[in-house]
Design a protein around this motif. Structure first.
Motif, PDB file in Angstrom:
ATOM      1  N   PHE A   7      72.066  49.870 -42.893  1.00 46.45           N
ATOM      2  CA  PHE A   7      70.821  50.301 -43.046  1.00 46.45           C
ATOM      3  C   PHE A   7      70.707  51.295 -44.380  1.00 46.45           C
ATOM      4  O   PHE A   7      71.535  51.912 -44.575  1.00 46.45           O
ATOM      5  N   LYS A   8      69.965  50.744 -45.224  1.00 47.40           N
ATOM      6  CA  LYS A   8      69.855  51.340 -46.824  1.00 47.40           C
ATOM      7  C   LYS A   8      68.552  51.424 -47.134  1.00 47.40           C
ATOM      8  O   LYS A   8      67.815  50.393 -47.181  1.00 47.40           O
ATOM      9  N   ASN A   9      68.339  52.591 -47.662  1.00 48.65           N
ATOM     10  CA  ASN A   9      66.493  52.607 -48.224  1.00 48.65           C
ATOM     11  C   ASN A   9      65.499  51.953 -47.243  1.00 48.65           C
ATOM     12  O   ASN A   9      64.633  51.227 -47.768  1.00 48.65           O
ATOM     13  N   GLY A  10      65.897  52.208 -45.919  1.00 52.09           N
ATOM     14  CA  GLY A  10      64.826  51.954 -45.062  1.00 52.09           C
ATOM     15  C   GLY A  10      64.593  50.351 -44.515  1.00 52.09           C
ATOM     16  O   GLY A  10      63.789  49.712 -44.021  1.00 52.09           O
ATOM     17  N   VAL A  11      65.835  49.602 -45.047  1.00 49.02           N
ATOM     18  CA  VAL A  11      65.947  48.223 -44.898  1.00 49.02           C
ATOM     19  C   VAL A  11      67.277  47.940 -44.070  1.00 49.02           C
ATOM     20  O   VAL A  11      68.512  48.480 -44.596  1.00 49.02           O
ATOM     21  N   VAL A  12      67.265  47.222 -42.994  1.00 40.81           N
ATOM     22  CA  VAL A  12      68.444  46.730 -42.299  1.00 40.81           C
ATOM     23  C   VAL A  12      68.764  45.349 -42.925  1.00 40.81           C
ATOM     24  O   VAL A  12      67.938  44.350 -42.853  1.00 40.81           O
ATOM     25  N   ARG A  13      69.855  45.013 -43.102  1.00 41.36           N
ATOM     26  CA  ARG A  13      70.446  43.729 -43.649  1.00 41.36           C
ATOM     27  C   ARG A  13      71.963  43.361 -43.187  1.00 41.36           C
ATOM     28  O   ARG A  13      72.720  44.376 -42.793  1.00 41.36           O
ATOM     29  N   LEU A  14      72.332  42.287 -42.748  1.00 44.46           N
ATOM     30  CA  LEU A  14      73.517  41.809 -42.334  1.00 44.46           C
ATOM     31  C   LEU A  14      74.491  41.812 -43.728  1.00 44.46           C
ATOM     32  O   LEU A  14      73.928  40.824 -44.524  1.00 44.46           O
ATOM     33  N   VAL A  15      75.570  42.331 -43.656  1.00 45.39           N
ATOM     34  CA  VAL A  15      76.509  42.292 -44.684  1.00 45.39           C
ATOM     35  C   VAL A  15      77.526  41.267 -44.264  1.00 45.39           C
ATOM     36  O   VAL A  15      78.174  41.950 -43.277  1.00 45.39           O
ATOM     37  N   GLU A  16      77.884  40.345 -44.640  1.00 50.18           N
ATOM     38  CA  GLU A  16      79.100  39.327 -44.225  1.00 50.18           C
ATOM     39  C   GLU A  16      80.194  39.582 -44.795  1.00 50.18           C
ATOM     40  O   GLU A  16      80.160  40.339 -45.840  1.00 50.18           O
ATOM     41  N   ASN A  17      81.068  39.559 -44.085  1.00 53.93           N
ATOM     42  CA  ASN A  17      82.738  40.013 -44.646  1.00 53.93           C
ATOM     43  C   ASN A  17      83.054  38.916 -45.598  1.00 53.93           C
ATOM     44  O   ASN A  17      83.471  38.008 -45.229  1.00 53.93           O
ATOM     45  N   PRO A  18      83.007  39.201 -46.887  1.00 49.63           N
ATOM     46  CA  PRO A  18      83.358  38.191 -47.660  1.00 49.63           C
ATOM     47  C   PRO A  18      84.886  37.885 -47.996  1.00 49.63           C
ATOM     48  O   PRO A  18      84.997  36.737 -48.367  1.00 49.63           O
ATOM     49  N   GLY A  19      85.638  38.728 -47.215  1.00 48.89           N
ATOM     50  CA  GLY A  19      87.023  38.536 -47.436  1.00 48.89           C
ATOM     51  C   GLY A  19      87.487  37.736 -46.232  1.00 48.89           C
ATOM     52  O   GLY A  19      88.856  37.625 -45.893  1.00 48.89           O
ATOM     53  N   ALA A  20      86.582  37.609 -45.151  1.00 47.59           N
ATOM     54  CA  ALA A  20      87.312  36.816 -43.904  1.00 47.59           C
ATOM     55  C   ALA A  20      87.495  35.292 -44.147  1.00 47.59           C
ATOM     56  O   ALA A  20      86.713  34.713 -44.915  1.00 47.59           O
ATOM     57  N   ASP A  21      88.693  35.043 -43.788  1.00 52.81           N
ATOM     58  CA  ASP A  21      89.269  33.711 -44.070  1.00 52.81           C
ATOM     59  C   ASP A  21      89.369  32.701 -42.779  1.00 52.81           C
ATOM     60  O   ASP A  21      89.601  33.328 -41.783  1.00 52.81           O
ATOM     61  N   SER A  22      89.246  31.582 -42.907  1.00 53.91           N
ATOM     62  CA  SER A  22      89.220  30.602 -41.576  1.00 53.91           C
ATOM     63  C   SER A  22      90.983  30.754 -41.476  1.00 53.91           C
ATOM     64  O   SER A  22      91.771  31.127 -42.236  1.00 53.91           O
ATOM     65  N   LEU A  23      91.060  29.914 -40.366  1.00 52.24           N
ATOM     66  CA  LEU A  23      92.510  29.569 -40.004  1.00 52.24           C
ATOM     67  C   LEU A  23      93.241  28.980 -41.059  1.00 52.24           C
ATOM     68  O   LEU A  23      94.424  29.114 -41.314  1.00 52.24           O
ATOM     69  N   ASP A  24      92.557  28.114 -41.804  1.00 52.29           N
ATOM     70  CA  ASP A  24      93.545  27.333 -42.835  1.00 52.29           C
ATOM     71  C   ASP A  24      93.465  28.057 -44.029  1.00 52.29           C
ATOM     72  O   ASP A  24      93.891  27.381 -45.172  1.00 52.29           O
ATOM     73  N   GLY A  25      92.987  29.236 -44.239  1.00 52.85           N
ATOM     74  CA  GLY A  25      93.047  29.946 -45.417  1.00 52.85           C
ATOM     75  C   GLY A  25      91.910  29.855 -46.404  1.00 52.85           C
ATOM     76  O   GLY A  25      91.947  30.377 -47.553  1.00 52.85           O
ATOM     77  N   SER A  26      91.092  28.756 -46.143  1.00 53.23           N
ATOM     78  CA  SER A  26      89.873  28.652 -46.922  1.00 53.23           C
ATOM     79  C   SER A  26      88.519  29.477 -46.565  1.00 53.23           C
ATOM     80  O   SER A  26      88.505  29.829 -45.382  1.00 53.23           O
ATOM     81  N   ASP A  82      67.497  32.496 -59.760  1.00 58.81           N
ATOM     82  CA  ASP A  82      68.608  31.878 -60.091  1.00 58.81           C
ATOM     83  C   ASP A  82      69.275  31.337 -58.887  1.00 58.81           C
ATOM     84  O   ASP A  82      69.477  32.188 -57.892  1.00 58.81           O
ATOM     85  N   PHE A  83      69.171  30.079 -58.519  1.00 57.73           N
ATOM     86  CA  PHE A  83      69.725  29.204 -57.307  1.00 57.73           C
ATOM     87  C   PHE A  83      71.249  29.591 -57.267  1.00 57.73           C
ATOM     88  O   PHE A  83      71.402  29.714 -55.889  1.00 57.73           O
ATOM     89  N   ASN A  84      71.831  30.086 -58.020  1.00 61.34           N
ATOM     90  CA  ASN A  84      73.434  30.434 -57.697  1.00 61.34           C
ATOM     91  C   ASN A  84      73.554  31.646 -57.286  1.00 61.34           C
ATOM     92  O   ASN A  84      74.387  32.051 -56.651  1.00 61.34           O
ATOM     93  N   LYS A  85      72.359  32.322 -57.007  1.00 56.42           N
ATOM     94  CA  LYS A  85      72.336  33.776 -56.420  1.00 56.42           C
ATOM     95  C   LYS A  85      71.771  33.879 -55.103  1.00 56.42           C
ATOM     96  O   LYS A  85      71.617  34.599 -54.369  1.00 56.42           O
ATOM     97  N   PHE A  86      71.632  32.512 -54.700  1.00 60.48           N
ATOM     98  CA  PHE A  86      70.895  32.259 -53.402  1.00 60.48           C
ATOM     99  C   PHE A  86      72.116  32.395 -52.269  1.00 60.48           C
ATOM    100  O   PHE A  86      72.749  31.352 -52.237  1.00 60.48           O
ATOM    101  N   LYS A  87      71.851  33.465 -51.521  1.00 63.86           N
ATOM    102  CA  LYS A  87      73.248  33.529 -50.623  1.00 63.86           C
ATOM    103  C   LYS A  87      72.618  33.450 -49.217  1.00 63.86           C
ATOM    104  O   LYS A  87      71.405  33.232 -48.823  1.00 63.86           O
TER     105      LYS A  87
END
Length: 108
Positions: A7-26, A82-87
């Motif tokens: 929750f920041k500046n009146g907005v709630v958003r989901l922040v995904e864990n960018p460091g989370a790896d799958s079992l195969d390391g990818s 920029d489509f590259n910033k489409f998250k």
């Protein structure tokens, strides 16, 4: 869907864990998919075509954003130019506002 709700500046958003790896390391990147055609959204041109067919209209008010509005609702979709910033947060916003039309999937 994993992550932390922030929750920041009146907005709630989901922040995904960018460091989370799958079992195969990818790391899993996400993609937006149009369900009925099973077509991956690979550009804003493809997305705009799909949204227009659903009754969304393009707004041109903000030069830094790509925005769509649907007259019958109060919904507004705002995307980075920029489509590259489409998250994944943008993808989930589209999914929520277009139930049963789009899905967010892991890229393999």
């Amino acid at each position: 869907m994993s992550g932390v709700w922030v929750f920041k500046n009146g907005v709630v958003r989901l922040v995904e864990n960018p460091g989370a790896d799958s079992l195969d390391g990818s790391r899993h990147r996400k993609m937006l998919v149009h369900v009925s055609s099973n077509e991956a959204i690979t550009s804003y041109a493809v997305l705009e075509r799909k949204l227009m067919m659903l009754g969304w209209e393009r707004y041109y008010d903000d030069p830094d954003l790509l925005q769509f509005h649907k007259r019958s609702t109060v919904h507004l979709i705002s995307l980075p130019k920029d489509f590259n910033k489409f998250k994944s947060m943008h993808m989930y916003d589209i999914v929520v506002k277009n139930r049963n039309v789009f899905e967010v999937r892991d890229m393999r």
